[in-house]
Design a protein around this motif. Sequence first.
Motif, short mmCIF file in Angstrom:
data_model
loop_
_atom_site.label_atom_id
_atom_site.label_comp_id
_atom_site.label_asym_id
_atom_site.label_seq_id
_atom_site.Cartn_x
_atom_site.Cartn_y
_atom_site.Cartn_z
N ASN A 140 17.70 -28.68 -23.75
CA ASN A 140 17.22 -27.07 -23.71
C ASN A 140 15.73 -26.88 -23.90
O ASN A 140 15.18 -27.00 -25.04
CB ASN A 140 18.07 -26.04 -24.55
N ASP A 198 14.09 -24.50 -23.90
CA ASP A 198 13.63 -23.03 -24.70
C ASP A 198 14.46 -23.13 -25.98
O ASP A 198 14.38 -22.11 -26.68
CB ASP A 198 14.20 -21.95 -23.67
N THR A 252 15.23 -23.02 -29.68
CA THR A 252 14.51 -22.49 -30.90
C THR A 252 14.01 -23.45 -31.74
O THR A 252 14.92 -24.40 -31.89
CB THR A 252 15.69 -21.49 -31.63
N ARG A 284 10.03 -32.50 -24.34
CA ARG A 284 10.19 -31.05 -24.22
C ARG A 284 11.64 -30.79 -24.46
O ARG A 284 12.63 -31.43 -24.24
CB ARG A 284 10.10 -30.47 -22.74
N GLY A 285 12.02 -29.85 -25.38
CA GLY A 285 13.45 -29.63 -25.92
C GLY A 285 14.11 -30.26 -26.76
O GLY A 285 14.90 -30.18 -27.13
N ASN A 297 13.57 -30.04 -32.71
CA ASN A 297 13.53 -28.47 -32.85
C ASN A 297 13.72 -28.05 -34.31
O ASN A 297 13.32 -26.99 -34.46
CB ASN A 297 14.95 -27.98 -32.07
#
Length: 616
Positions: free
Chosen positions: A56, A58, A60, A258-259, A262
Amino acid sequence: MTFSKAAFVLALTMSVASASGTVSAHAADTSAERHGASLFGDLKYGPGFKHFDYVNPDATKGGELRYAAIGTFDSLNPYIVKGEVGAGISFIYDTLLEPSMDEPGAEYGLIAETISYPSDFSSVTFKLRKEARFQDGTPVTPEDVIWTFETLKKLHPFYAAYYRNIEKAEKIGANAVRFVFSAKGNRELPQITGQLPVLPKHYWMAKDAKGRARDISQTTLEAPIGSGPYRIAEVSPGRSIVYERVKDYWAKDLPVKRGTNNFDRLRFDYYGDPIVAFQAFKADQVDLRVETSAKNWATGYDFPAVRDGRVKREEIRMQNPAGMQGFAFNLRRELFQDERVREAFNWALDFEWQNKNIFSGQYARSDSYFANSELASRGAPQGLELEMLKPFEKELPPELFTAPYSNPKTDGSGNNRANLRRAAELLDAAGWKIANGTRMKDGKPLAVEFLLADPQFERVVAPYKQSLDKLGIKVTLRSVDTAQYQNRLDNRDFDIVVESFGQSLSPGNEQREFWGCEAAKRAGSRNVIGICDQVVEKLIDRVIFARSREELVAATRALDRVLLWRHYLVPQWYSPFARVAYWSRLTHPAKMPAYAIGFPDIWWYDATAKKTPPKP
């Protein structure tokens, strides 16, 4: 091929994109610079991809992840044999290439911007990214790569064996490194070279805060620096390690990153044994648990947080090989040098009864070292596989050529007299005769010790022990702490242990470490069993130097078949699912990758999740 991202994580190709979006390494000039490489010919992701499909982008950023480690630690240096290394240490280091979790045998550039190699696989060249940085801001250079390779190969037997066909590393131009191989045709070498972590030469060649020269050959509790997404924030020796996310991580915007990464903090707390760790999970002191006990999965999760949804349980289907787990014999013991004795132990195991009464029917019996994959041997050998085995016909059991390997079976009632009778026949034939209820040979009893690192496994071995007792075998169960267990394992001070051999869909050089003669002689190697078999040696080379996928599959099946018919261990069981329980504040992408659960890399913290209810 094996990957090593972190000890607890449950888990190469480029060029010109075709109209369908795939990339073929074989269709292009193999000496061209590419953004990745694949053992299977095609890359799923072209040179302009934005991120892996299974992340994902995006997700968090934030939150703290708490994870349970077992035992203790006394070192933050993972690249030597000495000491117990702290959990999660690999998160501070980056490698030249990054594996993909949704395609087998594929890696893409991380520290290396491009990879290139000639069609005969005699070398590989990596061009480094100019933006690659260590956590102190120092650029990653070819000198760092070369020093890392030479140092690790010198210090650690695993790297010495894994990279033994790399003859030298040399700087090419201002920002590239070439690795020259001692043998041609090893299609896997370019990619496993890409798994090399890159260490900061300047750091290890400097002095520490107290003015003492650092020594990478020794254990240390000084927090080292790397180039990875996390740095060490807190260390409580033997008790806990906390990592914090590097906010200005140099690779955070690369497609391969990316993603991912996290969580702001990764916390590893140490517990004395798995039972205590499970209680910590139930008490909300640990955020996620990968459950390895079938009984626990079936009966141990009936507590309030599960019932009200604060704890989630998932079985995530894996498509990678299950590998082999079994009761592994120490062939260095004279007792186990007789194949008939080893086979007799398999006839004594009543898996069907155990699966029904202990495992709640959740397992399948392992009948291959590459179970749950196309690499597993099946039926009688045919075609190319048979051609590979024919030269060794006189050295192998005739049954190997006429029938598939199969484990002994029972009806699950607990009455396994027929199987015990067959075991007794094998022991008699090997010279182990019954005298006053005990198997004896040359005046010595047949006595073995099962060495265990997890006391919970005693309930699994106990019924097996009862069957062995009926055969007149004296059996002792001994559970020890993880440090003592590892020490005895490394020094080959055991009779029988529970050992697992993880496999990928692209087996290669690691097979030498599992079954090779050189590894059998080396303390601390993965050849725990002590296998040194010239047929196995030759088949390992057929695997490593396979020139096509067809040849690789045939060679792997042939190797699998020989390992099975030699009865080097008593196969246990496997499940194609990863059983995961976690507090609902953690979440993962809706579409998970096929070959890993991606934890913690692609998971993230959900601040909106259901909170723990207030105490009454």
